[in-house]
Write a protein that holds these residues in place. Sequence first.
Motif, short mmCIF file in Angstrom:
data_model
loop_
_atom_site.label_atom_id
_atom_site.label_comp_id
_atom_site.label_asym_id
_atom_site.label_seq_id
_atom_site.Cartn_x
_atom_site.Cartn_y
_atom_site.Cartn_z
N ASN A 232 2.86 6.67 -7.23
CA ASN A 232 1.79 7.30 -7.99
C ASN A 232 1.54 8.72 -7.50
O ASN A 232 1.98 9.10 -6.41
N THR A 233 0.85 9.49 -8.31
CA THR A 233 0.55 10.87 -7.92
C THR A 233 -0.51 10.87 -6.82
O THR A 233 -1.30 9.92 -6.70
N PRO A 234 -0.55 11.92 -6.00
CA PRO A 234 -1.59 12.03 -4.97
C PRO A 234 -3.00 11.92 -5.56
O PRO A 234 -3.89 11.35 -4.92
N GLU A 235 -3.19 12.42 -6.77
CA GLU A 235 -4.51 12.36 -7.41
C GLU A 235 -4.90 10.92 -7.73
O GLU A 235 -6.06 10.52 -7.54
N THR A 236 -3.94 10.13 -8.19
CA THR A 236 -4.21 8.71 -8.47
C THR A 236 -4.47 7.95 -7.18
O THR A 236 -5.39 7.13 -7.10
N VAL A 237 -3.66 8.22 -6.17
CA VAL A 237 -3.82 7.57 -4.87
C VAL A 237 -5.20 7.87 -4.29
O VAL A 237 -5.86 7.00 -3.72
N ALA A 238 -5.64 9.12 -4.45
CA ALA A 238 -6.92 9.54 -3.88
C ALA A 238 -8.08 8.73 -4.42
O ALA A 238 -9.07 8.49 -3.71
N ALA B 243 -6.43 13.97 -2.07
CA ALA B 243 -5.16 14.20 -2.76
C ALA B 243 -4.33 15.24 -2.02
O ALA B 243 -3.11 15.10 -1.89
N ALA B 244 -4.98 16.30 -1.54
CA ALA B 244 -4.28 17.35 -0.79
C ALA B 244 -3.68 16.78 0.50
O ALA B 244 -2.55 17.12 0.88
N ALA B 245 -4.43 15.89 1.16
CA ALA B 245 -3.95 15.27 2.39
C ALA B 245 -2.74 14.38 2.12
O ALA B 245 -1.74 14.42 2.85
N VAL B 246 -2.83 13.58 1.06
CA VAL B 246 -1.72 12.69 0.69
C VAL B 246 -0.47 13.52 0.38
O VAL B 246 0.64 13.19 0.83
N LYS B 247 -0.64 14.60 -0.36
CA LYS B 247 0.49 15.47 -0.73
C LYS B 247 1.14 16.06 0.53
O LYS B 247 2.37 16.07 0.67
N SER B 248 0.31 16.54 1.48
CA SER B 248 0.84 17.12 2.72
C SER B 248 1.65 16.10 3.51
O SER B 248 2.73 16.41 4.03
N TYR B 249 1.12 14.88 3.60
CA TYR B 249 1.80 13.86 4.39
C TYR B 249 3.06 13.33 3.72
O TYR B 249 4.04 13.01 4.39
N LEU B 250 3.04 13.26 2.40
CA LEU B 250 4.26 12.84 1.70
C LEU B 250 5.36 13.87 1.88
O LEU B 250 6.54 13.52 1.99
N GLU B 251 5.00 15.14 1.92
CA GLU B 251 5.99 16.21 2.06
C GLU B 251 6.70 16.18 3.40
O GLU B 251 7.86 16.62 3.50
N GLY C 175 0.82 -1.20 0.00
CA GLY C 175 0.00 0.00 0.00
C GLY C 175 0.85 1.25 0.00
O GLY C 175 0.59 2.20 -0.75
N TYR C 176 1.90 1.25 0.83
CA TYR C 176 2.80 2.40 0.87
C TYR C 176 3.55 2.56 -0.46
O TYR C 176 3.70 3.67 -0.98
N GLN C 177 4.02 1.44 -1.01
CA GLN C 177 4.76 1.52 -2.27
C GLN C 177 3.89 2.08 -3.40
O GLN C 177 4.36 2.85 -4.23
N TYR C 178 2.61 1.70 -3.40
CA TYR C 178 1.69 2.23 -4.40
C TYR C 178 1.58 3.75 -4.26
O TYR C 178 1.57 4.49 -5.25
N MET C 179 1.53 4.22 -3.02
CA MET C 179 1.40 5.65 -2.78
C MET C 179 2.65 6.41 -3.21
O MET C 179 2.56 7.53 -3.72
N SER C 180 3.81 5.82 -2.99
CA SER C 180 5.05 6.50 -3.31
C SER C 180 5.34 6.48 -4.81
O SER C 180 6.14 7.30 -5.30
#
Length: 334
Positions: free
Chosen positions: A252-258, A274-282, A245-250
């Motif tokens: 792909n784009t936050p929009e795809t993950v969303a 997508a905004a939440a995923v982007k914030s947490y990845l940062e 699950g983590y590898q998929y997130m890393s």
Amino acid sequence: MKKLTAIFTALMLMLCPFALAACKDDGKTTVKLCEVTHSIFYAPLYIAINNGYFDDENIDLQLSNGGGADKVMTAVISGSADIGLMGPEATIYCHVEGQRDYPVIFGQLTSCDGSFLVGRKPEPNFDWKNLEGKHILAGRPGGVPAMTLQWVLNQHGVNTDTPNFDTSVAFDAMVGTFDTDTSVDYTTMFEPTASEYVALGKGYIVASVGKDSGEVPYTAFSAQKSWLKDNNNTAKAFLRAVLRGYQYMSENTPETVAKSLVKSFPGTSETSAAAAVKSYLEINAWAKTPVMAESAFNRLQDIMENAGTLKSRADYNLAVDNTIAAELVKELDI
């Protein structure tokens, strides 16, 4: 004989679908997972569920919400849950209390605090020292969000031993209180609430608590030592699915993950997810591997001691078992 057969058949039909369900064997292993709360902060888990990674591991995952680390730990100890997703502090408390069949942390999910400090005005030159004397909603006393925020403030010389460091408001009521009580200067919010709040023009994200606290094993998977011994392969398959699950997130784009993530959050839009995923990845919120470092474990205990909630320290080598996690890291060449 024919009459007896007919009676037996009729009884079985009366018991359906319950009898049929009980007799059905799809070859999957049931794993009961109790989560501390339902949050996008645990996104790799939900991606693993929604993308079918647990199905690939022949795991029938039964997810429940404990509504607090203490309740999750109770579920694990009582056997009503096989695995608990919660802050490691709950496991540390059990070790300090000297339980015999003690719970063990066998995999890490998040690697820092996931909350963001929200204020009432923009602060492009934000400094934690500016919070001295300000009214801050911190969360419940003894909770990791409040303890980590206290740690960060104390590290910057801010005194938290005052009523202004407010732990009187329940975690789920903090946003509503901040909204209505103008005497409050700051509060913390997790995503996607923080970004949604800013989008409404009600406040501003001025800092990341996790970015300033450093690596802290904020959330991890724990299970009874006896369960891990008897279900080693299942635990490994479980962690493998989460890691995918983590590898998929890393990858792909936050929009795809969303698109996969919102299946677990019907009330959240893909834009917010997508905004939440982007914030947490940062802020590197998610652990790249499930192996929990001793330095991070000790920092958490430093945070707990700073808050005055830990009477003695737990032994890392007893509270954490990285055996399965390390095997996966080697197997997947992470």
